[in-house]
Write a protein that holds these residues in place. Structure first.
Motif, PDB file in Angstrom:
ATOM      1  N   GLY A  27      27.037  12.578 -70.433  1.00  0.00           N
ATOM      2  CA  GLY A  27      25.849  12.689 -69.187  1.00  0.00           C
ATOM      3  C   GLY A  27      26.140  13.901 -68.204  1.00  0.00           C
ATOM      4  O   GLY A  27      25.351  13.470 -66.731  1.00  0.00           O
ATOM      5  N   HIS A  28      27.402  14.530 -67.785  1.00  0.00           N
ATOM      6  CA  HIS A  28      27.207  15.409 -67.319  1.00  0.00           C
ATOM      7  C   HIS A  28      25.775  15.959 -66.556  1.00  0.00           C
ATOM      8  O   HIS A  28      24.828  16.627 -67.305  1.00  0.00           O
ATOM      9  CB  HIS A  28      28.079  16.795 -67.349  1.00  0.00           C
ATOM     10  N   SER A  29      25.128  16.321 -65.299  1.00  0.00           N
ATOM     11  CA  SER A  29      23.912  16.794 -65.046  1.00  0.00           C
ATOM     12  C   SER A  29      23.293  18.489 -65.646  1.00  0.00           C
ATOM     13  O   SER A  29      22.323  18.294 -66.336  1.00  0.00           O
ATOM     14  CB  SER A  29      23.105  17.339 -63.432  1.00  0.00           C
ATOM     15  N   VAL A  67      35.734  16.884 -59.566  1.00  0.00           N
ATOM     16  CA  VAL A  67      35.932  18.302 -58.345  1.00  0.00           C
ATOM     17  C   VAL A  67      35.592  19.265 -59.836  1.00  0.00           C
ATOM     18  O   VAL A  67      35.940  19.450 -60.948  1.00  0.00           O
ATOM     19  CB  VAL A  67      37.212  18.151 -58.073  1.00  0.00           C
ATOM     20  N   GLY A  68      34.601  20.509 -59.385  1.00  0.00           N
ATOM     21  CA  GLY A  68      34.458  21.355 -60.384  1.00  0.00           C
ATOM     22  C   GLY A  68      34.604  22.624 -60.050  1.00  0.00           C
ATOM     23  O   GLY A  68      35.859  22.576 -60.235  1.00  0.00           O
ATOM     24  N   GLY A  69      33.930  23.389 -59.689  1.00  0.00           N
ATOM     25  CA  GLY A  69      34.661  24.901 -58.873  1.00  0.00           C
ATOM     26  C   GLY A  69      35.498  24.334 -57.874  1.00  0.00           C
ATOM     27  O   GLY A  69      36.506  25.549 -58.398  1.00  0.00           O
ATOM     28  N   ALA A  70      36.437  23.806 -57.131  1.00  0.00           N
ATOM     29  CA  ALA A  70      37.457  23.537 -56.555  1.00  0.00           C
ATOM     30  C   ALA A  70      38.592  23.784 -57.080  1.00  0.00           C
ATOM     31  O   ALA A  70      39.951  24.471 -56.380  1.00  0.00           O
ATOM     32  CB  ALA A  70      37.579  23.022 -55.333  1.00  0.00           C
ATOM     33  N   TYR A  75      29.317   9.039 -59.912  1.00  0.00           N
ATOM     34  CA  TYR A  75      28.089   9.245 -59.106  1.00  0.00           C
ATOM     35  C   TYR A  75      28.080  10.808 -57.728  1.00  0.00           C
ATOM     36  O   TYR A  75      28.600  11.023 -57.004  1.00  0.00           O
ATOM     37  CB  TYR A  75      28.092   8.936 -57.595  1.00  0.00           C
ATOM     38  N   GLU A  76      27.081  12.162 -59.544  1.00  0.00           N
ATOM     39  CA  GLU A  76      26.815  13.138 -58.273  1.00  0.00           C
ATOM     40  C   GLU A  76      25.633  13.483 -58.341  1.00  0.00           C
ATOM     41  O   GLU A  76      24.347  14.096 -59.496  1.00  0.00           O
ATOM     42  CB  GLU A  76      27.171  14.181 -60.274  1.00  0.00           C
ATOM     43  N   PRO A  77      24.816  13.601 -57.449  1.00  0.00           N
ATOM     44  CA  PRO A  77      23.809  13.782 -56.727  1.00  0.00           C
ATOM     45  C   PRO A  77      23.818  15.656 -57.773  1.00  0.00           C
ATOM     46  O   PRO A  77      24.523  16.744 -56.835  1.00  0.00           O
ATOM     47  CB  PRO A  77      23.459  13.917 -55.235  1.00  0.00           C
ATOM     48  N   GLY A 123      30.419  16.523 -56.166  1.00  0.00           N
ATOM     49  CA  GLY A 123      29.566  17.106 -55.783  1.00  0.00           C
ATOM     50  C   GLY A 123      30.197  18.594 -55.119  1.00  0.00           C
ATOM     51  O   GLY A 123      30.500  17.052 -53.369  1.00  0.00           O
ATOM     52  N   SER A 124      30.264  19.242 -54.687  1.00  0.00           N
ATOM     53  CA  SER A 124      30.559  20.911 -54.306  1.00  0.00           C
ATOM     54  C   SER A 124      31.630  20.233 -53.042  1.00  0.00           C
ATOM     55  O   SER A 124      32.338  19.912 -51.629  1.00  0.00           O
ATOM     56  CB  SER A 124      29.563  20.480 -52.791  1.00  0.00           C
ATOM     57  N   ILE A 125      32.739  19.461 -53.898  1.00  0.00           N
ATOM     58  CA  ILE A 125      34.210  18.786 -53.389  1.00  0.00           C
ATOM     59  C   ILE A 125      35.090  19.793 -52.781  1.00  0.00           C
ATOM     60  O   ILE A 125      35.204  20.673 -53.746  1.00  0.00           O
ATOM     61  CB  ILE A 125      34.251  17.827 -54.136  1.00  0.00           C
ATOM     62  N   ALA A 149      23.750  18.172 -54.820  1.00  0.00           N
ATOM     63  CA  ALA A 149      25.110  18.763 -54.408  1.00  0.00           C
ATOM     64  C   ALA A 149      26.274  19.562 -55.782  1.00  0.00           C
ATOM     65  O   ALA A 149      27.246  19.343 -54.914  1.00  0.00           O
ATOM     66  CB  ALA A 149      25.796  17.639 -54.122  1.00  0.00           C
ATOM     67  N   ILE A 150      25.730  19.777 -56.966  1.00  0.00           N
ATOM     68  CA  ILE A 150      26.545  20.075 -57.739  1.00  0.00           C
ATOM     69  C   ILE A 150      26.413  21.606 -57.737  1.00  0.00           C
ATOM     70  O   ILE A 150      25.643  22.620 -57.928  1.00  0.00           O
ATOM     71  CB  ILE A 150      26.135  19.877 -59.390  1.00  0.00           C
ATOM     72  N   GLY A 151      27.864  22.439 -57.306  1.00  0.00           N
ATOM     73  CA  GLY A 151      27.723  23.088 -57.227  1.00  0.00           C
ATOM     74  C   GLY A 151      27.164  24.448 -55.986  1.00  0.00           C
ATOM     75  O   GLY A 151      26.808  25.702 -55.943  1.00  0.00           O
ATOM     76  N   THR A 152      26.522  23.841 -55.466  1.00  0.00           N
ATOM     77  CA  THR A 152      26.024  24.465 -54.949  1.00  0.00           C
ATOM     78  C   THR A 152      26.445  24.645 -53.438  1.00  0.00           C
ATOM     79  O   THR A 152      25.942  25.391 -52.218  1.00  0.00           O
ATOM     80  CB  THR A 152      24.018  23.460 -53.622  1.00  0.00           C
ATOM     81  N   PHE A 160      36.227  21.593 -65.489  1.00  0.00           N
ATOM     82  CA  PHE A 160      37.065  22.738 -65.701  1.00  0.00           C
ATOM     83  C   PHE A 160      35.803  23.859 -66.148  1.00  0.00           C
ATOM     84  O   PHE A 160      35.646  25.277 -65.925  1.00  0.00           O
ATOM     85  CB  PHE A 160      37.684  23.697 -65.720  1.00  0.00           C
ATOM     86  N   LYS A 161      34.400  23.010 -66.513  1.00  0.00           N
ATOM     87  CA  LYS A 161      33.408  23.161 -67.345  1.00  0.00           C
ATOM     88  C   LYS A 161      33.790  24.756 -67.792  1.00  0.00           C
ATOM     89  O   LYS A 161      35.327  24.236 -68.689  1.00  0.00           O
ATOM     90  CB  LYS A 161      32.547  23.375 -65.842  1.00  0.00           C
ATOM     91  N   MET A 162      33.016  25.777 -68.729  1.00  0.00           N
ATOM     92  CA  MET A 162      33.102  26.298 -69.475  1.00  0.00           C
ATOM     93  C   MET A 162      33.512  28.132 -68.908  1.00  0.00           C
ATOM     94  O   MET A 162      33.226  29.344 -68.647  1.00  0.00           O
ATOM     95  CB  MET A 162      31.794  26.947 -69.901  1.00  0.00           C
TER      96      MET A 162
HETATM   97  P1  PGA Z   1      31.162  21.641 -58.193  1.00  0.00           P
HETATM   98  O1  PGA Z   1      30.852  20.530 -60.059  1.00  0.00           O
HETATM   99  O2  PGA Z   1      32.015  20.320 -57.615  1.00  0.00           O
HETATM  100  O3  PGA Z   1      31.414  22.242 -58.502  1.00  0.00           O
HETATM  101  O4  PGA Z   1      30.062  20.955 -57.668  1.00  0.00           O
HETATM  102  C1  PGA Z   1      30.916  18.975 -60.215  1.00  0.00           C
HETATM  103  C2  PGA Z   1      31.009  18.430 -61.289  1.00  0.00           C
HETATM  104  O5  PGA Z   1      29.780  19.061 -61.316  1.00  0.00           O
HETATM  105  O6  PGA Z   1      31.391  17.552 -61.787  1.00  0.00           O
END
Ligand code: PGA
Length: 252
Positions: A92-94, A231-234, A164-166, A210-212, A169-172, A9-11
């Motif tokens: 260790g999240h990026s 899964v982040g944003g989605a 594995y989170e390039p 990453g952007s799933i 690819a995160i939130g992009t 969920f992040k913040m």
């Molecule tokens: P995202 O984030 O799905 O919004 O790219 C993934 C994450 O940061 O774990």
């Protein structure tokens, strides 16, 4: 291993909003085929635990202190998370590595404290775009894994998932190709094999993040060696997250 679907969920979302989200999600989730974890903001963890009791949805935290206890204003310890029933923690999240300057040494300390408190660890690793463009992906992944898991015993890997989170690819909206995902996952397994054993490399749970989204999930979850997704944003839209869960349930 059951497929792992972890929502970061992040913040985002207040506890009241998370309450409504869980009320929509929980009754619709009955699967025996996948494990779901909601990695909630600290202030929603107890509420999440309460609302999800009696379901098979787990609650995770997004961070923990590298210290056990003491004069660390604003920090949250592994023992505190365990005490309220949290089952896992992202380490260790990026975003923590880049925005909060978290070092490999701190990540290693956090993992040891999490394991000591019997919390499952979701360790995130991944290369930046600069690393990728300079063909350093594989060495970055093995360097991050070596630092993070330094001093651990092989049997402790049972309680660790590696995501594995390039970073690019995160939130992009830029998703790694199946080939890139499979190469990254293979490199992660190889580096575990190198530090521990072939068995450990074969058995460690590896996720992709990453952007799933609901459109690309079927392709991602069918990549060789992928045991689940982060899964982040989605995940923030409950209906969307349910699509992602269904696609994981449908995968072989
Ligand atoms: P995202 O984030 O799905 O919004 O790219 C993934 C994450 O940061 O774990």
């Amino acid at each position: 291993m059951k497929k792992q679907v972890i929502a970061n969920f992040k913040m985002n979302m207040t506890p009241s909003e998370i309450k409504n989200y869980i009320i929509s999600l929980a009754p619709n989730f009955k699967s025996e085929k996948v494990d779901i974890t909601l990695a909630l903001p600290f202030v929603a963890l107890s509420l999440g635990k309460f609302l999800l009791s009696g379901t098979n949805i787990f609650v995770g935290a997004q961070n923990l202190s590298e210290e056990e206890s003491g004069t660390f204003t604003g920090e949250t310890s592994g023992a505190m998370l365990k005490d309220i029933g949290v089952q896992s923690v992202i380490v260790g999240h990026s975003e923590r590595r880049s925005k909060f300057k978290e070092t490999g040494r701190a990540i290693n300390k956090k993992i040891k404290i999490a394991l000591k408190n019997r919390l499952q660890v979701i360790l995130c690793v991944g290369e930046t775009l600069t690393d990728k463009n300079s063909m350093k992906t594989l060495s970055v992944l093995s360097g991050q894994i070596d630092e993070a898991l330094k001093g651990l015993y092989e049997n402790e890997l049972e309680n660790i998932l590696i995501a594995y989170e390039p970073v690019w690819a995160i939130g992009t909206g830029k998703v790694a190709t199946s080939k890139e995902i499979e190469e990254g996952v293979k490199a992660i397994r190889k580096s575990i094999e190198h530090s521990f054993s072939k068995k450990a490399g074969d058995e460690i749970g590896v996720l992709y993040g990453g952007s799933i989204n609901a459109k690309n999930i079927s392709q991602i979850i069918s990549c060789k060696g992928v045991n689940g997704v982060l899964v982040g944003g989605a995940c923030l839209d409950c209906a969307n997250f349910m699509h992602i869960i269904s696609a994981c349930e449908a995968s072989k």
